[in-house]
Structure formats: C-alpha cells, structure tokens
Design an enzyme around this catalytic site. Structure first.
Site, PDB file in Angstrom:
ATOM      1  N   LYS A  21       0.782   4.291   8.567  1.00 19.77           N
ATOM      2  CA  LYS A  21       0.909   4.445   7.413  1.00 19.77           C
ATOM      3  C   LYS A  21      -0.286   4.808   6.185  1.00 19.77           C
ATOM      4  O   LYS A  21      -0.386   5.769   5.380  1.00 19.77           O
ATOM      5  CB  LYS A  21       1.954   3.472   6.460  1.00 19.77           C
ATOM      6  CG  LYS A  21       2.359   3.747   5.299  1.00 19.77           C
ATOM      7  CD  LYS A  21       3.307   2.578   4.836  1.00 19.77           C
ATOM      8  CE  LYS A  21       2.912   1.333   4.718  1.00 19.77           C
ATOM      9  NZ  LYS A  21       1.793   1.249   3.506  1.00 19.77           N
TER      10      LYS A  21
ATOM     11  N   THR B 149       0.893  -1.232   0.077  1.00 20.62           N
ATOM     12  CA  THR B 149      -0.059  -0.158   0.052  1.00 20.62           C
ATOM     13  C   THR B 149       1.100   1.160   0.058  1.00 20.62           C
ATOM     14  O   THR B 149       1.595   1.642   0.842  1.00 20.62           O
ATOM     15  CB  THR B 149      -0.993  -0.033   1.375  1.00 20.62           C
ATOM     16  OG1 THR B 149      -1.625  -1.053   1.200  1.00 20.62           O
ATOM     17  CG2 THR B 149      -1.974   1.255   1.216  1.00 20.62           C
TER      18      THR B 149
ATOM     19  N   LYS C 190      -6.968   0.784  -2.839  1.00 22.16           N
ATOM     20  CA  LYS C 190      -6.716   0.503  -1.658  1.00 22.16           C
ATOM     21  C   LYS C 190      -6.742   1.430  -0.592  1.00 22.16           C
ATOM     22  O   LYS C 190      -7.003   1.217   0.590  1.00 22.16           O
ATOM     23  CB  LYS C 190      -5.291  -0.144  -1.684  1.00 22.16           C
ATOM     24  CG  LYS C 190      -4.807  -0.702  -0.333  1.00 22.16           C
ATOM     25  CD  LYS C 190      -5.585  -2.017  -0.156  1.00 22.16           C
ATOM     26  CE  LYS C 190      -5.082  -2.935   1.089  1.00 22.16           C
ATOM     27  NZ  LYS C 190      -3.428  -3.121   1.098  1.00 22.16           N
TER      28      LYS C 190
END
Length: 313
Positions: free
Chosen positions: A260, A116, A192
């Site tokens: 993150k 990701t 995503k």
C-alpha cells in the site's frame, strides 16, 4: 486522586496502536480504546485501558479538548471510524460500526491521524472535521511496535502550531523524535510516503541480494553479518532478513502495508510530475508478492518470494 493527564482515546489497537496504549499506561496516562478485534480489546483492558464498543461511544466519552488517536490501516478505515463511510474498501477491508465517531466529536477536540495514507486523504479528513470545529493532527508514525512501546518511535507531525503545543505532552510521551514539519496538513503524509518508499526499495534490495547469495552458495547468516557491518547495510533489510533467514514470518508488518505505502508513494510522485528508476519497481515486487499469496505474512517473506520466483516483471 484525579489523574495527572487527560484521557487519550484510541480507535484502532493493532500492533502499533496497542503498543502506544501500553506506552501511555506505563507512564500513568488514562487511556480509552475501541477496536473491532475482541482480543485486542482484552489486551488493552489488561493494560488498564477502558474499552468502548464503538467509535461513537468512545467519542461521547471524550473530555473537552480531548485527543482521539486514529491508528487504523488505511483511508477507507479512517472514513469508516469517523462516518461509517469506508464501506470496507481499501488495503485491509474491514467494516467498523456504521455509527462513526464524528457525530459526537465536539469543537476544540482533536483527531490525530497515524496511518500511512495519501496527503489528499489527510486533507479531506481534516477539512471535513474542521467544519464542526474539530482540529486535526497529521502524524504518521515509524519504528515498529517495540519502539512504539518504548516511546522511541518517530512521529512526523504537521498541524497548526497552537494544536501541536496543546498536545505536546502526549506527543512527547509517545515518540522520540517528534518531527515538526510545519502547519500544512498532508506534509506528515508526504514525508512518511517518501520514507516508506525508501524502506520498500531497501527491503526489496536486501531480499534480492540474499536470494542471489543463496544461488551463489553463500551462507546467508554470515552474508547478512557482513552486510550489516558494511556499505550495504539498511535497518529494515537487516531486521526483516534476519527473521526471514530464521523462517520467522509471523507478521510484525504485513506484506500488504508496504504494498500500500509504495503504491501511494508512486501515486504522489506521479501527481508531482516525478518518475524515478526504483520506486515503481519496488512497488511491483510487493504487489506481486501479495498476489502470490503472501499478503498475510511478514514483509520479510520477500526473501522466499524472490528465491522462488526470481525476477518480477
């Protein structure tokens, strides 16, 4: 007898990468791997994978038209494994061997990006490799290691149509469903980030309400039983909170990952001129949990964090 399938190469065999290796080996695919963790390499070797000492050595052994799956953590590590240029920066500072895979990749081969990362990073990585005739597939994954091993995780795929067709057998072996999102590289990453921002919001919400339930004197397992069968249900909330209630914080998904991912999602939102009421708040909770010393624990540790600290400002 020659193998039915071409060798698939993996750079990065952490929880998800190793599960994907196991899935392909279960189906008889030949697999080659590289990782800086010798334990992971030993585990892959036990599954029947061929282990290489560096991304460069792995790339040199790739067949013509072969596929390299990159399953590291962040964009800095992606640059490290390709060009030795990540400099150990990023969500998970790790130094890969300085000689990266890109110098050995050949025209017609393909790199599939599974971490990701930001859409801009996907585009930059793919454009740089395209200069030497190497194709790119933007394919972030979702579902966790158990589903990856079973082939029931999801892949969010954006790539040129002919490239997707060429690697359809391995994509279908790795994931069900495989979401085909079009040809614009970066759209896998965008999708995503949208998904993971909602996952982060749901997880913070689940941890918050169970911390509240604790303060109200409720039985947490019974409360979660109700939530799982009622309108407050979410898969990630049930999965993480069930483990957290049991005191099992062994990291299936480190706290740093959703820290993150929610940060990247909010950065993408800002670039698009969008500001919602929940995304930034959820990101702040993950950031605060990491800063409190929980970064190496499972993200289900949010329950203990909110029980201890309450409101995050």
């Amino acid at each position: 007898m020659a193998p039915t399938h071409p060798t698939v190469s993996f750079v990065g065999i952490g929880n998800m990468g190793l599960a994907m290796v196991g899935r392909l080996r279960d189906l008889g695919w030949p697999v080659a791997v590289c990782d800086i963790d010798p334990v992971a390499c030993d585990q892959a070797k036990a599954l029947g994978a061929t282990v290489f000492a560096s991304p460069l050595a792995l790339a040199r052994a790739m067949p013509a038209g072969g596929l390299m799956v990159v399953a590291v953590v962040d964009a800095a590590q992606c640059r490290d494994v390709m060009w030795g240029e990540g400099h150990g920066e990023g969500a998970q500072p790790v130094h890969w061997p300085a000689q990266g895979a890109a110098q050995a990749l050949q025209p017609g081969q393909t790199v599939m990006w599974c971490p990701t990362i930001s859409p801009g990073d996907v585009e930059a990585l793919a454009q740089r490799l395209a200069q030497q005739g190497v194709h790119g597939i933007d394919a972030p994954m979702s579902g966790g290691p158990a589903r990856a091993r079973a082939g029931t995780m999801s892949l969010m795929v954006a790539a040129a149509a002919n490239v997707v067709v060429a690697y359809e057998p391995v994509l279908s072996a790795l994931a069900n469903p495989v979401f085909r999102l079009g040809e614009r590289l970066g759209d896998g990453a965008r999708t995503k980030l949208v998904n993971n921002l909602l996952a982060g919001i749901n997880l913070v919400g689940a941890a918050e309400v169970l911390a509240l339930a604790s303060n109200l004197g409720l039985d947490l397992p019974a409360t979660l039983d109700v939530i799982e069968r009622s309108s407050g249900q979410s898969w990630i909330g049930a999965d993480r909170m069930r483990r957290a209630i049991a005191g099992d914080l062994s990291p299936r998904a480190h706290m740093t990952l959703l820290a993150k991912d929610t940060r990247l999602a909010n950065e993408a939102a800002a670039e698009a001129g969008f500001s919602g009421p929940l995304g930034a708040r959820a990101s702040a909770v993950f950031r605060a949990a990491c800063e409190s010393g929980l970064s190496e624990l499972d993200d289900g540790a949010l329950l203990a964090f909110l029980q201890q600290y309450g409101q995050v400002r």
